[in-house]
Design an enzyme around this catalytic site. Structure first.
Site, PDB file in Angstrom:
ATOM      1  CB  CYS A 100      36.320  46.410  60.974  1.00  0.00           C
ATOM      2  SG  CYS A 100      36.305  48.142  60.468  1.00  0.00           S
ATOM      3  CG  HIS A 118      37.877  44.715  43.759  1.00  0.00           C
ATOM      4  ND1 HIS A 118      37.371  43.456  44.006  1.00  0.00           N
ATOM      5  CD2 HIS A 118      36.943  45.586  44.200  1.00  0.00           C
ATOM      6  CE1 HIS A 118      36.173  43.566  44.572  1.00  0.00           C
ATOM      7  NE2 HIS A 118      35.886  44.851  44.701  1.00  0.00           N
ATOM      8  CG  ASN A 150      32.846  47.882  42.451  1.00  0.00           C
ATOM      9  OD1 ASN A 150      32.997  48.336  41.316  1.00  0.00           O
ATOM     10  ND2 ASN A 150      33.123  46.625  42.744  1.00  0.00           N
ATOM     11  CG  ASP A 195      37.509  38.889  46.358  1.00  0.00           C
ATOM     12  OD1 ASP A 195      37.207  40.094  46.328  1.00  0.00           O
ATOM     13  OD2 ASP A 195      36.659  37.973  46.443  1.00  0.00           O
ATOM     14  CG  HIS A 225      36.544  46.854  49.083  1.00  0.00           C
ATOM     15  ND1 HIS A 225      35.376  47.217  49.721  1.00  0.00           N
ATOM     16  CD2 HIS A 225      36.170  46.203  47.964  1.00  0.00           C
ATOM     17  CE1 HIS A 225      34.346  46.796  49.012  1.00  0.00           C
ATOM     18  NE2 HIS A 225      34.791  46.185  47.931  1.00  0.00           N
ATOM     19  CB  CYS A 240      32.724  46.620  59.435  1.00  0.00           C
ATOM     20  SG  CYS A 240      33.752  46.779  57.963  1.00  0.00           S
TER      21      CYS A 240
END
Ligand code: 5GP
Ligand code: ZN
Length: 114
Positions: free
Chosen positions: A7, A102, A87, A30, A100, A4
């Site tokens: 992670c 944003h 999302n 990002d 997550h 991941c």
């Protein structure tokens, strides 16, 4: 969680630009920002998407929203506004399956979402 990327970012195996960290969450810029402020706030616990949020995670998810607001305020965006986006799944465009949020700010955003 093996393989991941978030992670790996949390444990430092993949470099990132840290915006905020505490015992429960990690926030970082990002890689491909779409606004002057575009960071991702992730729980250190691996939860793959909103579908997998359990009752025991309620405080954690609330904490993530408070961290988002704290970052937005500290960066000077609380007055003009900002957007917090999650999302979930293919149709929403989720590409990384570690939940997550944003945090986007610094320009006007359109609505409805594309
Ligand atoms: P999603 O489409 O799943 O909601 O968003 C995933 C986000 O993660 C994208 O905005 C993408 O640019 C970002 N991202 C993917 N890989 C990395 C990475 O290795 N480092 C950072 N900082 N961001 C990443
Ligand atoms: Zn993960």
């Amino acid at each position: 969680m093996e393989n991941c990327i978030f992670c790996k970012i949390i444990n430092g195996e993949i470099p990132s630009t840290k915006v905020y960290e505490d015992d429960l969450v990690y926030a970082f810029n990002d890689l491909e920002p779409t606004a002057p402020l575009h960071c991702l706030i992730v729980p250190k616990k691996h939860i793959c998407c909103a579908n997998e949020i359990m009752e025991e995670d309620e405080a954690l998810i609330g904490h993530i929203f408070r961290v988002a607001v704290k970052i937005a305020k500290e960066k000077g965006f609380s007055e003009n506004g900002y957007r917090i986006v999650n999302n979930c799944g293919k149709d929403a465009g989720q590409t990384v399956f570690h939940i997550h949020f944003h945090l986007l700010a610094g320009r006007e955003f359109g609505w409805p979402a594309g």
